[in-house]
Design an enzyme around this catalytic site. Sequence first.
Site, PDB file in Angstrom:
ATOM      1  N   HIS A 138       0.818  -1.206   0.000  1.00 21.46           N
ATOM      2  CA  HIS A 138       0.000   0.000   0.000  1.00 21.46           C
ATOM      3  C   HIS A 138       0.859   1.266   0.000  1.00 21.46           C
ATOM      4  O   HIS A 138       1.881   1.341   0.709  1.00 21.46           O
ATOM      5  CB  HIS A 138      -0.926   0.008   1.218  1.00 21.46           C
ATOM      6  CG  HIS A 138      -2.071   0.958   1.093  1.00 21.46           C
ATOM      7  ND1 HIS A 138      -1.962   2.286   1.440  1.00 21.46           N
ATOM      8  CD2 HIS A 138      -3.346   0.780   0.653  1.00 21.46           C
ATOM      9  CE1 HIS A 138      -3.122   2.889   1.222  1.00 21.46           C
ATOM     10  NE2 HIS A 138      -3.988   1.987   0.751  1.00 21.46           N
ATOM     11  N   ASP A 141       0.237   2.767   3.812  1.00 19.14           N
ATOM     12  CA  ASP A 141       0.525   1.859   4.921  1.00 19.14           C
ATOM     13  C   ASP A 141       1.952   1.317   4.883  1.00 19.14           C
ATOM     14  O   ASP A 141       2.543   1.064   5.941  1.00 19.14           O
ATOM     15  CB  ASP A 141      -0.455   0.683   4.910  1.00 19.14           C
ATOM     16  CG  ASP A 141      -1.889   1.121   5.176  1.00 19.14           C
ATOM     17  OD1 ASP A 141      -2.074   2.192   5.792  1.00 19.14           O
ATOM     18  OD2 ASP A 141      -2.810   0.404   4.757  1.00 19.14           O
ATOM     19  N   HIS A 197      38.482  51.824 -10.724  1.00 17.06           N
ATOM     20  CA  HIS A 197      37.423  52.749 -11.145  1.00 17.06           C
ATOM     21  C   HIS A 197      37.304  52.798 -12.671  1.00 17.06           C
ATOM     22  O   HIS A 197      36.850  53.804 -13.230  1.00 17.06           O
ATOM     23  CB  HIS A 197      37.665  54.174 -10.624  1.00 17.06           C
ATOM     24  CG  HIS A 197      37.818  54.260  -9.145  1.00 17.06           C
ATOM     25  ND1 HIS A 197      36.765  54.481  -8.297  1.00 17.06           N
ATOM     26  CD2 HIS A 197      38.921  54.142  -8.359  1.00 17.06           C
ATOM     27  CE1 HIS A 197      37.200  54.507  -7.044  1.00 17.06           C
ATOM     28  NE2 HIS A 197      38.506  54.304  -7.058  1.00 17.06           N
ATOM     29  N   SER A 327      26.186  39.811 -34.912  1.00 15.92           N
ATOM     30  CA  SER A 327      25.239  40.853 -35.279  1.00 15.92           C
ATOM     31  C   SER A 327      24.482  40.457 -36.535  1.00 15.92           C
ATOM     32  O   SER A 327      25.036  39.836 -37.447  1.00 15.92           O
ATOM     33  CB  SER A 327      25.974  42.172 -35.523  1.00 15.92           C
ATOM     34  OG  SER A 327      25.087  43.152 -36.015  1.00 15.92           O
ATOM     35  N   LYS A 333      31.185  41.046 -36.955  1.00 15.49           N
ATOM     36  CA  LYS A 333      31.182  41.343 -35.521  1.00 15.49           C
ATOM     37  C   LYS A 333      31.059  40.040 -34.722  1.00 15.49           C
ATOM     38  O   LYS A 333      30.249  39.177 -35.047  1.00 15.49           O
ATOM     39  CB  LYS A 333      30.021  42.274 -35.174  1.00 15.49           C
ATOM     40  CG  LYS A 333      30.056  42.829 -33.761  1.00 15.49           C
ATOM     41  CD  LYS A 333      28.953  43.873 -33.578  1.00 15.49           C
ATOM     42  CE  LYS A 333      29.081  44.605 -32.258  1.00 15.49           C
ATOM     43  NZ  LYS A 333      28.768  43.737 -31.122  1.00 15.49           N
ATOM     44  N   GLU A 340      28.397  36.487 -21.495  1.00 16.20           N
ATOM     45  CA  GLU A 340      27.043  36.998 -21.286  1.00 16.20           C
ATOM     46  C   GLU A 340      26.093  35.896 -20.835  1.00 16.20           C
ATOM     47  O   GLU A 340      25.196  36.122 -20.016  1.00 16.20           O
ATOM     48  CB  GLU A 340      26.559  37.658 -22.571  1.00 16.20           C
ATOM     49  CG  GLU A 340      27.343  38.923 -22.916  1.00 16.20           C
ATOM     50  CD  GLU A 340      27.165  39.380 -24.341  1.00 16.20           C
ATOM     51  OE1 GLU A 340      26.370  38.744 -25.082  1.00 16.20           O
ATOM     52  OE2 GLU A 340      27.815  40.369 -24.744  1.00 16.20           O
TER      53      GLU A 340
END
Length: 474
Positions: A138, A141, A197, A327, A333, A340
């Site tokens: 079962h 059970d 930076h 592209s 290109k 990415e």
Amino acid sequence: MSQFRTEHDSMGDVQVPAQAYYGAQTQRAVENFPVSGWTLRPDLIHAMGLVKWAAGIANRDLGKLTKTGKNKLNDTQVEALLKSAQEVAAGKFDSEFPIDVFQTGSGTSSNMNVNEVISNRAIEMTGGDRFQMAKPIHPNDHVNMGQSTNDTFPTAIHVAVALAIHQQLIPALQKFADVLNDKAKAWDKLIKIGRTHLADATPLRLGQEFGGFARQLELSIDRAHKAIKPVLELPVGGTAVGTGINTHPEFSARVCKALADETGLGFYEAENHFEANAQRDGLVECHGQLRAIAVTLFNVANNIRWLGSGPRCGFYEVQLPDRQPGSSIMPGKVNPVMCESLMQVCARVMGNDQTVAFSGATGGQFQLNIMMPIMGDSTLESVSLLAQGSTAFVDLCAIDMEANPEACEASVEQSLAMVTSLNPYVGYEKAAALAKEAFKTGKTIRELCREQNILPEDQLTKALDPWSMTEPSA
């Protein structure tokens, strides 16, 4: 032959696809949750089979499955139950789990799904009719003996996540780290300009830069190991609310030992079953480490993307392998597509972390968290995405990256930051004035120093030696 058969549960009769191994409760869930079309991930299905197998082992060894009375099984039936659970764990019945991820928050529908499949397959293995209404083996059970969804479903999530991190993510990160370390060694003699930076800074070696990336991956491996730790503690044995009602006192420890022996991972019984049943803080902690790994991978991929920018109007200090035209309008290109792709993977994982954290915070009331299916799905998706995204990036980009010595060297002499090494000789103010004049006139720092006789030639050569700038000086 009819396309459906009649199955029965506590709510009445249900029409089930004729050849399905699942039964009435699964079919009700399929009808109740036509939400996304996303079914449980195979990793979780397999872990549920593994947990049912371990529970069966414990109940067998404790004599629970073969006890006298109405629910007694013979040895052949017990072995069939164990074997069918192993088949689920091995992926043999993945197509028999059709329930949507967005289901009952405890995962009860999927727990009954696996119970029904194991039950019917075990009946079939013993020569019985799996379509009969009365189930000699079962789903409730026997397959679910000593268990509740509330403890076994989160246990399966923990097992699935730990295994996925161990088997998929850690090897992928290790391969990534190895490749970056190889690049760091190969490129150790290439001097380039540093950037802080996004502005010119003092020189460093390309190998040093990639050694930093490699260290980020090594730390990510440490985080992956840390991510496993909070999901090794298993709720199994707490049953409905943490009390362990209808469960043998030794059941939990035995299930955990069986799982640990089978997987080689250190699963252990929850210290407090009320906490383990009610809260999913461990899963939140685990995914927090996955988020940190995603942050690292995003950063590394993005830095490599920048270093490969160009080929004529960017940095182009590293040449990335061409993978596809970049592209639909600009012929020739080529884009950094693998960078990415991995960055998008990381964005998804960070979003998944918000889902997991929100679900952990808001879904747990009293003795149950009712957001478990989406927490499990999100975590397993994150592990899979990080592993596969890293592997694709390594195989299709990182291994074949090449340094561009000309670009690296060309920027060094042109950099205004070269003036930093003159500070000990002429002072900060004079060095700053030289930098401004060099920028205004387009001349190099070396050229201005020679014109103005700032230092004797031998001192100037020593001071503006870029290699010496890449290491501490005495």
